[in-house]
Enzyme design. Structure first.
Site, PDB file in Angstrom:
ATOM      1  CB  THR A 123      -0.913  -0.016   1.243  1.00  0.00           C
ATOM      2  OG1 THR A 123      -1.482   1.280   1.426  1.00  0.00           O
ATOM      3  CG2 THR A 123      -0.151  -0.360   2.520  1.00  0.00           C
ATOM      4  CG  ASP A 124      -1.144   5.011  -0.927  1.00  0.00           C
ATOM      5  OD1 ASP A 124      -1.659   4.393   0.020  1.00  0.00           O
ATOM      6  OD2 ASP A 124      -1.756   5.913  -1.550  1.00  0.00           O
ATOM      7  CD  GLU A 125      -3.032   3.581   4.961  1.00  0.00           C
ATOM      8  OE1 GLU A 125      -2.594   3.382   6.110  1.00  0.00           O
ATOM      9  OE2 GLU A 125      -4.232   3.649   4.700  1.00  0.00           O
ATOM     10  CE1 TYR A 147      -3.483  -2.614   5.793  1.00  0.00           C
ATOM     11  CE2 TYR A 147      -3.198  -0.267   5.385  1.00  0.00           C
ATOM     12  CZ  TYR A 147      -3.353  -1.554   4.908  1.00  0.00           C
ATOM     13  OH  TYR A 147      -3.377  -1.783   3.553  1.00  0.00           O
ATOM     14  CE  LYS A 151      -0.318  -4.694   2.961  1.00  0.00           C
ATOM     15  NZ  LYS A 151      -0.807  -6.005   2.425  1.00  0.00           N
TER      16      LYS A 151
HETATM   17  P1  NAD Z   1     -10.233  -6.913   2.348  1.00  0.00           P
HETATM   18  O1  NAD Z   1     -10.196  -6.626   3.806  1.00  0.00           O
HETATM   19  O2  NAD Z   1     -11.456  -6.591   1.550  1.00  0.00           O
HETATM   20  O3  NAD Z   1      -9.913  -8.463   2.093  1.00  0.00           O
HETATM   21  C1  NAD Z   1      -8.936  -9.155   2.780  1.00  0.00           C
HETATM   22  C2  NAD Z   1      -9.129 -10.643   2.524  1.00  0.00           C
HETATM   23  O4  NAD Z   1      -8.047 -11.333   3.170  1.00  0.00           O
HETATM   24  C3  NAD Z   1     -10.426 -11.197   3.087  1.00  0.00           C
HETATM   25  O5  NAD Z   1     -11.043 -12.042   2.146  1.00  0.00           O
HETATM   26  C4  NAD Z   1      -9.976 -11.997   4.316  1.00  0.00           C
HETATM   27  O6  NAD Z   1     -10.823 -13.093   4.623  1.00  0.00           O
HETATM   28  C5  NAD Z   1      -8.594 -12.442   3.875  1.00  0.00           C
HETATM   29  N1  NAD Z   1      -7.701 -12.734   5.015  1.00  0.00           N
HETATM   30  C6  NAD Z   1      -7.457 -11.940   6.098  1.00  0.00           C
HETATM   31  N2  NAD Z   1      -6.579 -12.551   6.921  1.00  0.00           N
HETATM   32  C7  NAD Z   1      -6.236 -13.718   6.331  1.00  0.00           C
HETATM   33  C8  NAD Z   1      -5.345 -14.772   6.677  1.00  0.00           C
HETATM   34  N3  NAD Z   1      -4.644 -14.754   7.828  1.00  0.00           N
HETATM   35  N4  NAD Z   1      -5.226 -15.822   5.833  1.00  0.00           N
HETATM   36  C9  NAD Z   1      -5.949 -15.876   4.672  1.00  0.00           C
HETATM   37  N5  NAD Z   1      -6.822 -14.921   4.310  1.00  0.00           N
HETATM   38  C10 NAD Z   1      -6.951 -13.843   5.122  1.00  0.00           C
HETATM   39  O7  NAD Z   1      -8.953  -6.168   1.753  1.00  0.00           O
HETATM   40  P2  NAD Z   1      -8.752  -5.389   0.370  1.00  0.00           P
HETATM   41  O8  NAD Z   1      -9.210  -3.991   0.530  1.00  0.00           O
HETATM   42  O9  NAD Z   1      -9.269  -6.231  -0.730  1.00  0.00           O
HETATM   43  O10 NAD Z   1      -7.156  -5.350   0.298  1.00  0.00           O
HETATM   44  C11 NAD Z   1      -6.433  -6.422  -0.310  1.00  0.00           C
HETATM   45  C12 NAD Z   1      -4.952  -6.130  -0.223  1.00  0.00           C
HETATM   46  O11 NAD Z   1      -4.665  -4.904  -0.894  1.00  0.00           O
HETATM   47  C13 NAD Z   1      -4.430  -5.957   1.199  1.00  0.00           C
HETATM   48  O12 NAD Z   1      -3.169  -6.563   1.278  1.00  0.00           O
HETATM   49  C14 NAD Z   1      -4.325  -4.452   1.381  1.00  0.00           C
HETATM   50  O13 NAD Z   1      -3.309  -4.132   2.311  1.00  0.00           O
HETATM   51  C15 NAD Z   1      -3.960  -4.027  -0.031  1.00  0.00           C
HETATM   52  N6  NAD Z   1      -4.374  -2.668  -0.425  1.00  0.00           N
HETATM   53  C16 NAD Z   1      -5.663  -2.263  -0.243  1.00  0.00           C
HETATM   54  C17 NAD Z   1      -6.042  -0.994  -0.688  1.00  0.00           C
HETATM   55  C18 NAD Z   1      -7.471  -0.498  -0.501  1.00  0.00           C
HETATM   56  O14 NAD Z   1      -7.700   0.701  -0.712  1.00  0.00           O
HETATM   57  N7  NAD Z   1      -8.435  -1.344  -0.168  1.00  0.00           N
HETATM   58  C19 NAD Z   1      -5.104  -0.155  -1.297  1.00  0.00           C
HETATM   59  C20 NAD Z   1      -3.782  -0.609  -1.438  1.00  0.00           C
HETATM   60  C21 NAD Z   1      -3.430  -1.874  -1.013  1.00  0.00           C
HETATM   61  O1  DAU Z   2      -4.095   4.180   0.647  1.00  0.00           O
HETATM   62  C1  DAU Z   2      -4.302   2.811   0.607  1.00  0.00           C
HETATM   63  C2  DAU Z   2      -5.111   2.386   1.808  1.00  0.00           C
HETATM   64  O2  DAU Z   2      -6.421   2.928   1.622  1.00  0.00           O
HETATM   65  C3  DAU Z   2      -5.190   0.881   1.978  1.00  0.00           C
HETATM   66  O3  DAU Z   2      -3.903   0.383   2.237  1.00  0.00           O
HETATM   67  C4  DAU Z   2      -6.133   0.500   3.117  1.00  0.00           C
HETATM   68  O4  DAU Z   2      -6.290  -0.912   3.174  1.00  0.00           O
HETATM   69  C5  DAU Z   2      -7.484   1.138   2.860  1.00  0.00           C
HETATM   70  O5  DAU Z   2      -8.351   0.887   3.956  1.00  0.00           O
HETATM   71  C6  DAU Z   2      -7.339   2.649   2.653  1.00  0.00           C
HETATM   72  O6  DAU Z   2      -6.910   3.298   3.874  1.00  0.00           O
HETATM   73  P1  DAU Z   2      -7.537   4.695   4.375  1.00  0.00           P
HETATM   74  O7  DAU Z   2      -7.279   4.821   5.818  1.00  0.00           O
HETATM   75  O8  DAU Z   2      -7.113   5.807   3.487  1.00  0.00           O
HETATM   76  O9  DAU Z   2      -9.087   4.397   4.039  1.00  0.00           O
HETATM   77  P2  DAU Z   2     -10.420   4.676   4.868  1.00  0.00           P
HETATM   78  O10 DAU Z   2     -11.562   4.326   3.979  1.00  0.00           O
HETATM   79  O11 DAU Z   2     -10.411   4.060   6.224  1.00  0.00           O
HETATM   80  O12 DAU Z   2     -10.369   6.265   5.052  1.00  0.00           O
HETATM   81  C7  DAU Z   2     -10.256   7.136   3.925  1.00  0.00           C
HETATM   82  C8  DAU Z   2     -10.342   8.567   4.421  1.00  0.00           C
HETATM   83  O13 DAU Z   2     -11.653   8.795   4.961  1.00  0.00           O
HETATM   84  C9  DAU Z   2      -9.373   8.907   5.550  1.00  0.00           C
HETATM   85  O14 DAU Z   2      -8.951  10.254   5.400  1.00  0.00           O
HETATM   86  C10 DAU Z   2     -10.226   8.758   6.807  1.00  0.00           C
HETATM   87  C11 DAU Z   2     -11.603   9.191   6.334  1.00  0.00           C
HETATM   88  N1  DAU Z   2     -12.753   8.558   7.021  1.00  0.00           N
HETATM   89  C12 DAU Z   2     -12.819   7.198   7.061  1.00  0.00           C
HETATM   90  C13 DAU Z   2     -13.886   6.572   7.652  1.00  0.00           C
HETATM   91  C14 DAU Z   2     -13.975   5.059   7.717  1.00  0.00           C
HETATM   92  C15 DAU Z   2     -13.767   9.356   7.541  1.00  0.00           C
HETATM   93  O15 DAU Z   2     -13.710  10.596   7.497  1.00  0.00           O
HETATM   94  N2  DAU Z   2     -14.821   8.729   8.138  1.00  0.00           N
HETATM   95  C16 DAU Z   2     -14.934   7.378   8.219  1.00  0.00           C
HETATM   96  O16 DAU Z   2     -15.937   6.873   8.798  1.00  0.00           O
END
Ligand code: NAD
Ligand code: DAU
Length: 334
Positions: A123-125, A147, A151
């Site tokens: 992730t970019d985080e 988190y 990562k």
């Molecule tokens: P998500 O939470 O929707 O899905 C995660 C999946 O992983 C679920 O199906 C869960 O059951 C499975 N899982 C969790 N723990 C596990 C374990 N110990 N063994 C096997 N399976 C397990 O997540 P997402 O948003 O689809 O993110 C997927 C990946 O992309 C993650 O690695 C996350 O860090 C990365 N990512 C997410 C975002 C975003 O904005 N959502 C952005 C950049 C990177």
């Molecule tokens: O940037 C990549 C990341 O993006 C991924 O690695 C993470 O898995 C994914 O969850 C996401 O992280 P963020 O923390 O950016 O996403 P989130 O949806 O939790 O929050 C996005 C923005 O919205 C952040 O500035 C916090 C704000 N927020 C979030 C929630 C849940 C609110 O203001 N209210 C809320 O209830």
């Protein structure tokens, strides 16, 4: 590649990646290995052709289970993670177990099985917050919440296996991803589903200064696929949407797309350690022939339409485990 193990394939991006691969290559077989945590949902892959998609319930932190499932696979793409920042602030144990120990098991299994490609979805985080400009892959890591720290830890374990044992590890770092099938704890599906129901939108610190780069899920999958097939082992690739928006802009778009007004906006206390802005430069991946294709307005409209038309998918989630989480999380925010 004929057989790819996708871990976390019942989650948001992992399931989109499986659909993407099955569409792209009629000859491919996917082994979907997922623990089915609260975020894992087999509804997300219900349309996957059973002849080309094998589901195995398992934990990536269980080395024996990973070894057994990965045997015979040409590549592994790890999506499995605890993925929600707010939950990591409430308790980080599972984040360290899955996002660090779990990645260790994947690269150790790849070392023993001599897997041809290992792609770790990160992730970019991991870069932390940036006021101006955009991070490059060579910039230092500065994760600022449990988190993203977990990562970053997983990435480092993976990269050490490349340096020490020559395991062909590639890392991608994606921006905030959005689209259909995203669990409604994340801000966009939370706000869309709350707005559909006429419920408040809890916005941290008013949302005026929080900036995220929005990446459509299929663009993220295409970027991962490009890095997997054309990337160089040992390298890292940023995947950006090139769609920076303040959270208040996203919130107003949600209200517009759901026909609601600003009375639903509820400013609440901020997330501790809240990263103000994420921004990454994805020139390195573009040089391999990829680029983000989805226009933000179009992606938002498509996503809003999907949530309006697929209440069967999210209503049962929002009345289950999610409800208890929501009350705990937002009660403490007043
Ligand atoms: P998500 O939470 O929707 O899905 C995660 C999946 O992983 C679920 O199906 C869960 O059951 C499975 N899982 C969790 N723990 C596990 C374990 N110990 N063994 C096997 N399976 C397990 O997540 P997402 O948003 O689809 O993110 C997927 C990946 O992309 C993650 O690695 C996350 O860090 C990365 N990512 C997410 C975002 C975003 O904005 N959502 C952005 C950049 C990177
Ligand atoms: O940037 C990549 C990341 O993006 C991924 O690695 C993470 O898995 C994914 O969850 C996401 O992280 P963020 O923390 O950016 O996403 P989130 O949806 O939790 O929050 C996005 C923005 O919205 C952040 O500035 C916090 C704000 N927020 C979030 C929630 C849940 C609110 O203001 N209210 C809320 O209830």
């Amino acid at each position: 590649m004929k057989r790819i193990m996708v871990t976390g394939g019942a989650g948001f991006i992992g399931s989109a990646f499986i659909r993407y691969q099955l569409r792209r290559d009629p000859g491919i077989h996917i082994v979907n290995f997922d623990k089915l945590t609260y975020a894992g949902n087999l509804d997300n892959v219900k349309d996957a052709d059973p002849a080309r998609h094998t589901f195995i319930r398992g934990d990536i932190a269980d080395l024996d289970a990973v070894l057994a499932a990965m045997e015979g696979c040409d590549a592994v793409v790890n999506f499995a993670a605890e993925s929600h920042v707010d939950r990591s602030i409430m308790g980080a144990t599972e984040f360290l177990r899955t996002n660090v120990d779990g990645v260790y098991c994947i690269v150790e299994a790849a070392r023993r099985l001599k897997t041809e490609r290992v792609l770790l979805v990160s992730t970019d985080e991991v870069y932390g917050s940036i006021d101006t400009g955009a991070f490059l892959e060579s910039d230092r890591l500065n994760p600022r919440n449990p988190y993203s720290a977990a990562k970053a830890g997983g990435e480092l374990v993976g990269r050490s296996f490349f340096e020490t044992f020559g395991v062909p590890v590639i890392v991608t770092r994606g921006s905030n991803t959005y689209g259909p099938y995203q669990y409604p704890e994340k801000v966009l599906p939370l706000f869309l589903t709350n707005a559909i129901d006429g419920e408040g939108l809890p916005i941290y610190r008013g949302g005026e200064h929080n900036v995220r780069d929005w990446l459509f899920v299929d663009d993220h999958c295409a970027g991962i696929d490009t890095a997997l097939r054309r990337g160089t082992p040992g390298e890292i690739y940023n995947i950006a949407g090139e769609n920076e928006r303040e959270l208040i802009t996203l919130t107003r778009k949600v209200l517009e797309l759901t026909g609601r007004d600003e009375s639903l906006i509820q400013p609440v206390p901020d997330r501790p350690g809240h990263d103000k802005r994420y921004a990454i430069d994805c020139g390195k991946l573009k040089a391999l022939g990829w680029q983000p294709a989805m226009d933000w307005e179009e992606g938002m409209a498509l996503t809003a339409r999907w949530y309006r038309e697929n209440e069967w998918w999210w209503r049962k989630i929002k009345t289950g485990e999610f409800r208890a989480y929501y009350e705990r999380q937002y009660r403490q925010r007043g």
